[in-house]
Design an enzyme around this catalytic site. Structure first.
Site, mmCIF file in Angstrom:
data_model
loop_
_atom_site.group_PDB
_atom_site.id
_atom_site.type_symbol
_atom_site.label_atom_id
_atom_site.label_comp_id
_atom_site.label_asym_id
_atom_site.label_seq_id
_atom_site.Cartn_x
_atom_site.Cartn_y
_atom_site.Cartn_z
ATOM 1 N N GLY A 67 0.798 -1.161 0.021
ATOM 2 C CA GLY A 67 -0.086 0.019 0.134
ATOM 3 C C GLY A 67 0.889 1.238 -0.058
ATOM 4 O O GLY A 67 1.990 1.146 0.251
ATOM 5 N N GLN A 72 3.259 9.949 1.344
ATOM 6 C CA GLN A 72 4.224 9.028 1.796
ATOM 7 C C GLN A 72 5.444 9.382 0.603
ATOM 8 O O GLN A 72 6.596 9.213 0.728
ATOM 9 C CB GLN A 72 4.105 7.695 1.832
ATOM 10 C CG GLN A 72 3.374 7.490 2.996
ATOM 11 C CD GLN A 72 3.027 5.813 3.121
ATOM 12 O OE1 GLN A 72 2.275 5.359 2.802
ATOM 13 N NE2 GLN A 72 4.047 5.068 3.916
ATOM 14 N N CYS A 95 5.198 -0.320 7.782
ATOM 15 C CA CYS A 95 5.131 1.121 6.967
ATOM 16 C C CYS A 95 6.194 1.430 6.423
ATOM 17 O O CYS A 95 7.519 1.418 6.819
ATOM 18 C CB CYS A 95 4.739 2.234 8.220
ATOM 19 S SG CYS A 95 4.474 3.834 7.299
ATOM 20 N N LEU A 96 6.163 1.780 5.048
ATOM 21 C CA LEU A 96 7.411 2.136 4.222
ATOM 22 C C LEU A 96 7.814 3.407 4.668
ATOM 23 O O LEU A 96 9.078 3.777 4.544
ATOM 24 C CB LEU A 96 7.003 2.293 2.763
ATOM 25 C CG LEU A 96 6.327 1.026 2.125
ATOM 26 C CD1 LEU A 96 5.761 1.286 0.895
ATOM 27 C CD2 LEU A 96 7.334 -0.022 2.237
ATOM 28 N N HIS A 146 -4.920 1.675 7.626
ATOM 29 C CA HIS A 146 -3.699 2.026 7.584
ATOM 30 C C HIS A 146 -3.412 3.370 6.447
ATOM 31 O O HIS A 146 -2.916 4.286 6.875
ATOM 32 C CB HIS A 146 -2.711 0.971 7.404
ATOM 33 C CG HIS A 146 -1.308 1.301 7.507
ATOM 34 N ND1 HIS A 146 -0.150 0.936 8.456
ATOM 35 C CD2 HIS A 146 -0.417 2.211 6.512
ATOM 36 C CE1 HIS A 146 0.797 1.308 8.184
ATOM 37 N NE2 HIS A 146 0.936 2.184 7.228
ATOM 38 N N GLU A 147 -3.802 2.970 5.474
ATOM 39 C CA GLU A 147 -3.613 4.252 4.472
ATOM 40 C C GLU A 147 -4.656 5.329 4.527
ATOM 41 O O GLU A 147 -4.061 6.314 4.409
ATOM 42 C CB GLU A 147 -3.729 3.360 3.007
ATOM 43 C CG GLU A 147 -2.996 2.344 2.673
ATOM 44 C CD GLU A 147 -1.606 2.442 2.808
ATOM 45 O OE1 GLU A 147 -1.193 3.817 2.865
ATOM 46 O OE2 GLU A 147 -0.696 1.595 3.136
ATOM 47 N N HIS A 200 -3.070 7.354 6.778
ATOM 48 C CA HIS A 200 -1.999 8.277 6.452
ATOM 49 C C HIS A 200 -2.557 9.745 5.799
ATOM 50 O O HIS A 200 -1.899 10.696 6.067
ATOM 51 C CB HIS A 200 -1.235 7.569 5.445
ATOM 52 C CG HIS A 200 0.065 6.964 5.836
ATOM 53 N ND1 HIS A 200 1.037 7.325 6.440
ATOM 54 C CD2 HIS A 200 0.354 5.690 5.564
ATOM 55 C CE1 HIS A 200 2.017 6.404 6.575
ATOM 56 N NE2 HIS A 200 1.415 5.184 6.147
HETATM 57 O O1 K1U Z 1 1.574 2.426 3.931
HETATM 58 C C1 K1U Z 1 2.504 1.979 3.961
HETATM 59 O O2 K1U Z 1 3.569 2.291 4.586
HETATM 60 C C2 K1U Z 1 2.660 0.385 3.338
HETATM 61 C C3 K1U Z 1 2.780 -0.716 4.197
HETATM 62 C C4 K1U Z 1 1.243 -1.230 4.179
HETATM 63 C C5 K1U Z 1 0.883 -2.207 5.461
HETATM 64 C C6 K1U Z 1 1.444 -3.145 5.525
HETATM 65 C C7 K1U Z 1 1.014 -3.961 6.581
HETATM 66 C C8 K1U Z 1 -0.179 -3.664 7.252
HETATM 67 C C9 K1U Z 1 -0.683 -2.537 6.926
HETATM 68 C C10 K1U Z 1 -0.390 -1.904 6.089
HETATM 69 C C11 K1U Z 1 3.644 -1.877 3.644
HETATM 70 O O3 K1U Z 1 3.372 -2.219 2.728
HETATM 71 S S1 K1U Z 1 4.774 -2.239 4.551
HETATM 72 C C12 K1U Z 1 5.583 -3.593 3.709
HETATM 73 C C13 K1U Z 1 4.749 -4.852 3.723
HETATM 74 O O4 K1U Z 1 4.005 -5.117 4.499
HETATM 75 C C14 K1U Z 1 5.029 -5.946 2.613
HETATM 76 C C15 K1U Z 1 6.187 -5.868 1.862
HETATM 77 C C16 K1U Z 1 6.424 -6.840 0.924
HETATM 78 C C17 K1U Z 1 5.611 -7.888 0.836
HETATM 79 C C18 K1U Z 1 4.683 -7.904 1.622
HETATM 80 C C19 K1U Z 1 4.419 -7.040 2.564
HETATM 81 ZN ZN ZN Z 2 2.354 3.557 6.294
#
Ligand code: K1U
Ligand code: ZN
Length: 177
Positions: free
Chosen positions: A46, A51, A99-100, A141-142, A145
């Site tokens: 996401g 971001q 979270c990225l 979560h998004e 943000h």
């Molecule tokens: O919003 C963001 O920072 C993105 C975040 C989204 C998210 C992940 C998990 C739970 C709630 C929201 C991410 O994508 S973190 C990376 C991640 O979860 C992932 C990366 C590669 C493969 C699988 C998962």
């Molecule tokens: Zn996030």
């Protein structure tokens, strides 16, 4: 294809409330494309526009199995314009969130297990979905943000302060280098 730099904690940009999108202009379409490129490159499942430093209410998601495994095939990208939670279940579920903008930090967060979300798609068409599982978690979560809320806000004050300090130190170190 444009991969844009991610805004990282403790950048105050992450605390901004993003503005609603009016017309779906070519600039909004390009922003959505850049967000998908950036999300897949990270990799993530996401991304909210804030971001990558754009304070508008735009979210991209792909919670398909292949996206989780970082594969190129069978991607299922979805773009949400002005998403809003219109209903959430009383039942909660817990998921280890990341979270990225807070790289390599994961914690369990409890949220409503199911939500209904209204939004517009890239054709400007009004849509509503009912989500559960990872999609429900990721959408909440998004949307957080877009309101300047981060998943660490649901943790204890001790954990939140600890991680914020760690990232503030790293940012100071990086700016001195
Ligand atoms: O919003 C963001 O920072 C993105 C975040 C989204 C998210 C992940 C998990 C739970 C709630 C929201 C991410 O994508 S973190 C990376 C991640 O979860 C992932 C990366 C590669 C493969 C699988 C998962
Ligand atoms: Zn996030």
């Amino acid at each position: 294809m444009a991969i844009r730099p991610l805004v990282i904690l403790p950048d105050p940009m992450l605390r901004k409330v993003s503005a609603p999108i009016g017309d779906i202009t070519p600039e909004i379409r390009k922003l959505a494309e850049d967000m998908l490129d950036t999300m897949y490159d990270a990799p993530g499942i996401g991304l909210a526009a804030i971001q990558i430093g754009e304070p508008v209410r735009l979210v991209t998601l792909d919670v398909s199995k292949k996206a989780e495994e970082g594969e190129q095939q069978a991607r299922e990208p979805v773009v949400f314009i002005n998403p809003e939670v219109t209903w959430s279940s009383k039942e909660l579920s817990s998921y280890e969130e990341g979270c990225l903008s807070i790289p390599e930090y994961y914690e369990e967060v409890e949220r409503p297990a199911r939500v209904k979300v209204s939004y517009r798609d890239l054709d400007g068409k009004a849509q509503e979905i009912e989500a559960d599982g990872l999609l429900a978690t990721c959408l909440q979560h998004e949307i957080d943000h877009l309101n300047g809320v981060l998943f660490i806000d649901y943790l204890s004050r001790l954990k939140r302060e600890r991680v914020t300090k760690r990232f503030a130190k790293a940012a100071k170190r990086d700016s001195a280098a």
